[in-house]
Design an enzyme around this catalytic site. Structure first.
Site, mmCIF file in Angstrom:
data_model
loop_
_atom_site.group_PDB
_atom_site.id
_atom_site.type_symbol
_atom_site.label_atom_id
_atom_site.label_comp_id
_atom_site.label_asym_id
_atom_site.label_seq_id
_atom_site.Cartn_x
_atom_site.Cartn_y
_atom_site.Cartn_z
ATOM 1 N N ASP A 16 0.867 -1.172 0.000
ATOM 2 C CA ASP A 16 0.000 0.000 0.000
ATOM 3 C C ASP A 16 0.909 1.228 0.000
ATOM 4 O O ASP A 16 2.103 1.128 0.316
ATOM 5 C CB ASP A 16 -0.881 -0.057 1.256
ATOM 6 C CG ASP A 16 -1.746 1.167 1.416
ATOM 7 O OD1 ASP A 16 -2.383 1.586 0.438
ATOM 8 O OD2 ASP A 16 -1.763 1.738 2.533
ATOM 9 N N ASP A 18 -0.130 5.056 1.036
ATOM 10 C CA ASP A 18 -0.342 5.960 2.177
ATOM 11 C C ASP A 18 -0.325 5.184 3.487
ATOM 12 O O ASP A 18 -1.131 4.267 3.688
ATOM 13 C CB ASP A 18 -1.692 6.676 2.040
ATOM 14 C CG ASP A 18 -1.773 7.507 0.772
ATOM 15 O OD1 ASP A 18 -1.442 8.691 0.820
ATOM 16 O OD2 ASP A 18 -2.153 6.950 -0.278
ATOM 17 N N ASP A 174 -1.549 -0.914 5.895
ATOM 18 C CA ASP A 174 -1.827 -0.400 7.247
ATOM 19 C C ASP A 174 -3.316 -0.219 7.509
ATOM 20 O O ASP A 174 -3.691 0.494 8.443
ATOM 21 C CB ASP A 174 -1.111 0.942 7.459
ATOM 22 C CG ASP A 174 -1.736 2.061 6.646
ATOM 23 O OD1 ASP A 174 -1.933 1.872 5.417
ATOM 24 O OD2 ASP A 174 -2.047 3.123 7.217
#
Length: 226
Positions: A16, A18, A174
């Site tokens: 991922d 961000d 996250d």
């Protein structure tokens, strides 16, 4: 935390963007606070917005303005937020500590790595090179495929681009959506506990492993027999 399922050496690791590779929350929070200031409100504390950075416009507008997509004014605010962000997309954003070293080690080890994000190409295309990630083997954005995470389509697209079977790919993220997408794609999943992680915690996401910092991924790989 290591699952007994984490037994295959990865041929590729997908990340991922961000909150996993890059700390983009300062610029996202700035875009949201510009909306607040334009409406005569005080800027929201950064600490109150940071956990929602991985949730994009929807999460930040809800956190900073208390509005959901059902609100009449939501769409206009979403457009204004995205325009604010595009105008200052990489002022304070940076890679997390350990990420450059991690990626360099993957490169030297012959493990392909790529990016799979829900961020639209409008933002991903300029941001990725500005962050020094232009050498990623593939970049799949939120609008590259008809579906965004938690649907597995973006991850399967990335695996196909890399020429790797999904079961030999790891996905690192996250947000719970990242783990859901990775599992649905048949990949091994790593929760990035150094990231934003929302209001819950990665222990609740059913990831195959939880890494507390980026370089821990190298230690996970080193513990798997060749």
């Amino acid at each position: 935390m290591l699952s007994s399922d984490l037994t295959r050496q990865p041929q590729a690791i997908l990340f991922d963007l961000d909150g996993t590779l890059a700390d983009t929350a300062p610029d996202l929070a700035q875009a949201l606070n510009r909306l607040r200031l334009e409406r005569g409100m005080e800027a929201a504390p950064y600490e109150s917005l940071r956990p929602y950075a991985s949730a994009g416009a929807r999460g930040l507008i809800r956190a900073g303005l208390g509005l959901t997509p059902e609100a009449a004014e939501y769409e206009a605010l979403r457009i204004a937020f995205l325009n604010n962000y595009e105008a200052a997309i990489a002022v304070h954003s940076r890679l997390f500590d350990g990420v450059p070293e991690l990626l360099a080690q993957l490169d030297s080890s012959g493990i392909a790595w790529g990016i799979v994000t829900n961020k639209a190409m409008r933002f991903t295309d300029p941001l990725v090179p500005l962050l020094g990630l232009g050498h990623a083997a593939c970049v799949v954005s939120g609008d590259t495929t008809p579906h965004a995470k938690p649907h597995p389509a973006p991850l399967l697209e990335a695996a196909q681009r890399l020429g790797k079977a999904p079961e030999y790919c790891w996905y690192v993220g996250d947000d719970m959506r990242d783990i859901q997408a990775g599992r649905a794609a048949g990949m091994l999943t790593i929760a990035a506990a150094w990231g934003y992680c929302g209001s819950d915690g990665p222990t609740q996401w059913n990831a195959h492993a939880i890494a507390q910092e980026p370089l821990e991924l190298l230690r996970l790989i080193s513990h798997i027999p060749s």
